[in-house]
Design a protein around this motif. Sequence first.
Motif, mmCIF file in Angstrom:
data_model
loop_
_atom_site.group_PDB
_atom_site.id
_atom_site.type_symbol
_atom_site.label_atom_id
_atom_site.label_comp_id
_atom_site.label_asym_id
_atom_site.label_seq_id
_atom_site.Cartn_x
_atom_site.Cartn_y
_atom_site.Cartn_z
ATOM 1 N N SER A 3 0.861 -1.172 0.000
ATOM 2 C CA SER A 3 0.000 0.000 0.000
ATOM 3 C C SER A 3 0.902 1.228 0.000
ATOM 4 C CB SER A 3 -0.878 -0.019 1.256
ATOM 5 O OG SER A 3 -1.401 1.257 1.507
ATOM 6 N N LYS A 4 0.698 2.102 -0.954
ATOM 7 C CA LYS A 4 1.526 3.315 -1.032
ATOM 8 C C LYS A 4 1.456 4.095 0.265
ATOM 9 C CE LYS A 4 1.167 4.402 -5.956
ATOM 10 N NZ LYS A 4 0.756 5.453 -6.891
ATOM 11 N N ASN A 5 0.248 4.243 0.793
ATOM 12 C CA ASN A 5 0.076 5.011 2.032
ATOM 13 C C ASN A 5 0.854 4.380 3.186
ATOM 14 O OD1 ASN A 5 -1.634 6.921 0.845
ATOM 15 N ND2 ASN A 5 -3.440 5.677 1.259
ATOM 16 N N GLN A 9 4.140 6.030 4.967
ATOM 17 C CA GLN A 9 4.070 6.298 6.405
ATOM 18 C C GLN A 9 5.190 5.577 7.155
ATOM 19 O OE1 GLN A 9 2.184 8.552 7.829
ATOM 20 N NE2 GLN A 9 3.131 8.105 9.791
ATOM 21 N N GLU A 10 5.451 4.318 6.801
ATOM 22 C CA GLU A 10 6.541 3.569 7.435
ATOM 23 C C GLU A 10 7.881 4.250 7.189
ATOM 24 O OE1 GLU A 10 6.818 -0.661 6.800
ATOM 25 O OE2 GLU A 10 4.642 -0.858 6.853
ATOM 26 N N LEU A 11 8.074 4.765 5.986
ATOM 27 C CA LEU A 11 9.320 5.460 5.671
ATOM 28 C C LEU A 11 9.466 6.710 6.527
ATOM 29 C CD1 LEU A 11 11.870 5.677 3.914
ATOM 30 C CD2 LEU A 11 10.516 7.012 2.295
ATOM 31 N N LYS A 12 8.389 7.454 6.663
ATOM 32 C CA LYS A 12 8.435 8.675 7.475
ATOM 33 C C LYS A 12 8.692 8.353 8.944
ATOM 34 C CE LYS A 12 5.677 11.543 4.424
ATOM 35 N NZ LYS A 12 4.478 12.327 4.251
ATOM 36 N N ASP A 57 4.778 13.405 -2.744
ATOM 37 C CA ASP A 57 3.518 13.108 -2.074
ATOM 38 C C ASP A 57 3.225 11.626 -2.292
ATOM 39 O OD1 ASP A 57 2.990 15.719 -1.206
ATOM 40 O OD2 ASP A 57 2.087 16.253 -3.140
ATOM 41 N N THR A 58 2.433 11.062 -1.424
ATOM 42 C CA THR A 58 2.109 9.635 -1.506
ATOM 43 C C THR A 58 1.519 9.265 -2.871
ATOM 44 O OG1 THR A 58 1.694 9.603 0.868
ATOM 45 C CG2 THR A 58 0.834 7.763 -0.394
#
Length: 118
Positions: A3-5, A9-12, A57-58
């Motif tokens: 999931s892109k989102n 989020q995990e990367l951030k 952006d995502t």
Amino acid sequence: MYSKNRLHQELKEATNMKAVELRAWLRTDIAPLTVANYDDAPSMDQSNKLLVILMKDTEDLTKSDCLFIQSILQRIKYIKNTRSRVPHTKLDWENSLRNLGYDVKKKNQAKKKVKEYN
């Protein structure tokens, strides 16, 4: 599948440097030296690609970006877990993580709990 989102989020969450901080770090003379001195350090190409992804952006992430994020997340986890015990390589270990957007000396900014008064 991914999931892109979720990946974004995990990367951030895995990185604690903002894109501008990572960009400033990668422009120093120390960042490329880390690659030369520390076997587990990411290449400068990988660090620069990560920088570009952090600025996206995502919705703008491509399939190859998502695959790259997965590999970077694994790399960050690996480097964190293989902390060097040898004093003269500790700085290269820290700088290797900085090349991946994680500064070990930067304190996590804990969210302050706000008390509610009724």
